[in-house]
Design a protein around this motif. Structure first.
Motif, PDB file in Angstrom:
ATOM      1  N   TRP A 194       0.816  -1.213   0.000  1.00 50.14           N
ATOM      2  CA  TRP A 194       0.000   0.000   0.000  1.00 50.14           C
ATOM      3  C   TRP A 194       0.850   1.262   0.000  1.00 50.14           C
ATOM      4  O   TRP A 194       0.538   2.244  -0.681  1.00 50.14           O
ATOM      5  CB  TRP A 194      -0.927   0.007   1.213  1.00 50.14           C
ATOM      6  CG  TRP A 194      -2.073  -0.947   1.133  1.00 50.14           C
ATOM      7  CD1 TRP A 194      -2.303  -2.044   1.904  1.00 50.14           C
ATOM      8  CD2 TRP A 194      -3.178  -0.883   0.214  1.00 50.14           C
ATOM      9  NE1 TRP A 194      -3.472  -2.671   1.535  1.00 50.14           N
ATOM     10  CE2 TRP A 194      -4.025  -1.976   0.500  1.00 50.14           C
ATOM     11  CE3 TRP A 194      -3.519  -0.021  -0.826  1.00 50.14           C
ATOM     12  CZ2 TRP A 194      -5.197  -2.222  -0.214  1.00 50.14           C
ATOM     13  CZ3 TRP A 194      -4.694  -0.253  -1.529  1.00 50.14           C
ATOM     14  CH2 TRP A 194      -5.513  -1.338  -1.221  1.00 50.14           C
ATOM     15  N   ALA A 195       1.942   1.251   0.745  1.00 54.38           N
ATOM     16  CA  ALA A 195       2.812   2.428   0.792  1.00 54.38           C
ATOM     17  C   ALA A 195       3.454   2.700  -0.558  1.00 54.38           C
ATOM     18  O   ALA A 195       3.700   3.849  -0.928  1.00 54.38           O
ATOM     19  CB  ALA A 195       3.893   2.244   1.864  1.00 54.38           C
ATOM     20  N   SER A 198       2.159   5.278  -3.329  1.00 50.94           N
ATOM     21  CA  SER A 198       2.544   6.691  -3.392  1.00 50.94           C
ATOM     22  C   SER A 198       3.479   6.973  -4.561  1.00 50.94           C
ATOM     23  O   SER A 198       3.545   8.102  -5.059  1.00 50.94           O
ATOM     24  CB  SER A 198       3.211   7.112  -2.084  1.00 50.94           C
ATOM     25  OG  SER A 198       4.391   6.350  -1.855  1.00 50.94           O
ATOM     26  N   PHE A 201       1.721   8.423  -7.632  1.00 48.13           N
ATOM     27  CA  PHE A 201       1.402   9.850  -7.590  1.00 48.13           C
ATOM     28  C   PHE A 201       2.669  10.709  -7.693  1.00 48.13           C
ATOM     29  O   PHE A 201       2.640  11.786  -8.295  1.00 48.13           O
ATOM     30  CB  PHE A 201       0.637  10.163  -6.303  1.00 48.13           C
ATOM     31  CG  PHE A 201      -0.643   9.380  -6.169  1.00 48.13           C
ATOM     32  CD1 PHE A 201      -1.776   9.751  -6.862  1.00 48.13           C
ATOM     33  CD2 PHE A 201      -0.690   8.252  -5.365  1.00 48.13           C
ATOM     34  CE1 PHE A 201      -2.960   9.031  -6.754  1.00 48.13           C
ATOM     35  CE2 PHE A 201      -1.869   7.516  -5.243  1.00 48.13           C
ATOM     36  CZ  PHE A 201      -2.998   7.908  -5.945  1.00 48.13           C
ATOM     37  N   ILE A 202       3.775  10.220  -7.134  1.00 49.58           N
ATOM     38  CA  ILE A 202       5.042  10.947  -7.271  1.00 49.58           C
ATOM     39  C   ILE A 202       5.478  10.991  -8.728  1.00 49.58           C
ATOM     40  O   ILE A 202       5.853  12.044  -9.255  1.00 49.58           O
ATOM     41  CB  ILE A 202       6.129  10.300  -6.395  1.00 49.58           C
ATOM     42  CG1 ILE A 202       5.792  10.476  -4.919  1.00 49.58           C
ATOM     43  CG2 ILE A 202       7.499  10.901  -6.708  1.00 49.58           C
ATOM     44  CD1 ILE A 202       6.728   9.734  -3.988  1.00 49.58           C
ATOM     45  N   GLY A 395      -5.156   5.040 -10.088  1.00 54.76           N
ATOM     46  CA  GLY A 395      -5.207   4.844  -8.648  1.00 54.76           C
ATOM     47  C   GLY A 395      -6.440   4.094  -8.205  1.00 54.76           C
ATOM     48  O   GLY A 395      -6.368   3.189  -7.352  1.00 54.76           O
TER      49      GLY A 395
END
Length: 555
Positions: A194-195, A198, A201-202, A395
């Protein structure tokens, strides 16, 4: 995109620069325009002042011609969006679709320009004392207008327009960014946790910024229209050839992915299919990969693909339909939702980096979208809208798919859907048929074939035999590679790590710093260097991890 990066931050024109631009724009148009039909032999040291006709003297010269196939074929007028600025989806609705990507050069045998110069409008000047990008210099058309020349027409005799509205450009941008990568987003969350989501999006924010850098590279001098043009402006002929090879390899690898995709999905429907041929036993995956290649081979032989580009939008519609099937299976049929998943998966995080990077591999087409805009000052808004909508789509699919399947997520979420559900059947057959109906394979392989056909001796240029042999060999080679490395997710991760990081993050920053050397601020240089470092590290660890997993899987 972060709110701190506003549209105004990309304009830092000073009063002196404004006066200089007004002075330049006051000159006679015939004196300022450059012709693409003369010869120029300026060396690399003078390339910043060289005329644009020098940009067409090096291989590949067919690059722009193959891109015109996607950007200039008229399509029916569609009225899908409410406002006038978004509802006139006309000639460039199909421009730059799906083929992520690749924009070419005018063939020397053509005696008339492929694109008619649009009426010049002086864009509004914006002033800001601070910004992340250098001043924007209004660009004049690099193609000289001939007074007695008739408007260009396509293969159907219809006039070609090089102007597109804001709505058309947004659709084109979404078409470029939204491809088969969406099938692997749940698998990417599985690999990174899950982490790791990110990272998606980066990469989205960094890709948006580097897309803006390409715009300012194009505006740095007259005549720059394509990504290879930028490479030549920065590093001469060597830069042009290097970037072209990277783009062509990416196209070829996308065709390999198509073969793997078709073999996986068809074999999941008919797992017991097989064929004995000349002592060789073909299982379901090998058999259906061979059938898929033979099915698309006739479209590969076509040298005029203008008709096929009309229906290439079917691939975009198919992507949305497949995602809707996933949502239906999860929210209506209540498939999965038994696993909470992993927060962070460090050992396989590099694979996730490559998969997320693949999602934003549209930069090779952004120059074409920019140069086709009627109002080029809208380009930041076009990019922001396209990236925002596509990132939300990626996403949402990643989150829902991983919630449904957890650590059992396959490289394509269609392989996880229960075969007995109607939504699953629709998703699998849509995936199977979309590439064939929309002729994605032929449209993707055609630029690669055209660049190789340029290398034929002049006496064979008009021959039909050699192009057919070249295209057949390319199609068969993609089949062989796809059967040799039948790992859809890992191959995508390798493409995303090695090729996309170069095209999307590293090369835009390197070319920007080279072309606008001495005109950038310390902040701009710092941001570009940071992006180059991120891209380089991602490319190294992602490529190494993907290759290691491929070798391990093959052994």
């Amino acid at each position: 995109m972060n709110n701190s990066i506003s549209e105004q931050s990309f304009y830092i024109e000073s009063e002196e620069e404004d006066d200089e631009q007004e002075k330049h724009l006051g000159k006679d148009e015939n004196e300022s325009d450059f012709s693409i039909y003369s010869n120029d032999n300026d060396d690399d040291n003078n390339r910043q002042q060289s005329k644009p006709n020098s940009l067409t003297s090096a291989w590949p010269q067919s690059y722009r011609q193959s891109m015109d196939l996607y950007s200039n074929v008229p399509s029916p007028s569609l009225h899908l969006l409410g406002t006038p600025s978004l509802s006139r989806l006309g000639s460039s609705f199909l421009g730059s679709t799906l083929i992520r990507r690749h924009t070419p050069e005018v063939l020397p045998s053509l005696h008339k320009p492929l694109i008619q110069p649009a009426e010049e409008e002086k864009p509004p000047h914006r002033r800001s004392s601070h910004g992340l990008l250098p001043p924007l210099h209004p660009r004049k058309s690099s193609i000289k207008k001939f007074p007695d020349e008739k408007p260009s027409k396509d293969a159907h005799g219809l006039p070609i327009s090089s102007q597109s509205s804001y709505g058309q450009a947004v659709i084109n941008g979404m078409n470029v960014l939204c491809g088969v990568g969406i099938l692997s987003t749940p698998y990417a969350v599985k690999e990174g946790g899950w982490a790791g989501l990110s990272i998606l999006f980066i990469f989205g924010m960094l890709s948006f910024y580097t897309g803006m850098l390409l715009r300012y590279c194009l505006d740095s001098q007259p005549g720059l229209e394509t990504y290879p043009d930028i490479g030549q402006a920065a590093f001469g002929t060597t830069g042009r050839i290097f970037i072209s090879i990277i783009l062509y390899v990416e196209l070829y690898a996308s065709c390999v992915e198509y073969i793997i995709l078709e073999g996986d999905n068809l074999s999941s429907i008919y797992p017991h299919a097989h064929l004995s041929l000349g002592g060789f036993e073909l299982d379901a995956r090998h058999l259906f990969a061979l059938i898929a290649t033979l099915a698309v081979l006739p479209t590969v032989w076509l040298r005029d693909l203008s008709v096929l580009s009309y229906i290439s939008v079917g691939g975009v519609i198919a992507s949305v339909l497949v995602v809707l099937c996933l949502y239906w299976a999860g929210l209506v049929d209540h498939v999965g939702f038994e696993s909470k998943g992993t927060v962070l998966n460090l050992p396989t995080l590099p694979v996730a980096i490559g998969l997320y990077g693949f999602c934003y591999s549209g930069h090779a087409v952004f120059p074409n979208i920019y140069t086709s805009l009627a109002d080029r000052s809208q380009f930041p808004a076009v990019l922001l809208t396209s990236f925002g909508m596509v990132t939300l789509l990626y996403g949402g699919t990643a989150v829902l798919g991983y919630l449904m399947f957890g650590d059992s997520a396959e490289s394509q979420f269609t392989l996880n859907l229960p075969k007995e559900l109607m939504s699953s059947k629709v998703a699998v057959w849509t995936t199977k048929m979309s590439s064939l109906i929309s002729c994605t394979f032929a449209l993707t392989l055609s630029p690669v074939a055209m660049c190789l056909e340029e290398l034929l001796p002049s006496k064979h240029v008009k021959s039909h035999v050699y192009p057919i042999l070249i295209r057949t060999a390319l199609a068969i080679s993609t089949l062989l590679v796809g059967l040799s490395v039948p790992f859809f997710g890992l191959v995508m991760a390798l493409i995303g790590s090695l090729l996309t990081m170069l095209v999307t993050l590293i090369l835009p920053c390197v070319c920007f710093l080279r072309i606008l050397k001495g005109k950038t601020s310390r902040l701009q240089v710092t941001i570009c260097v940071l992006i180059i470092i991120i891209g380089s590290i991602s490319a190294v660890i992602g490529s190494y991890s993907a290759l290691s997993n491929i070798i391990q899987s093959m052994s």
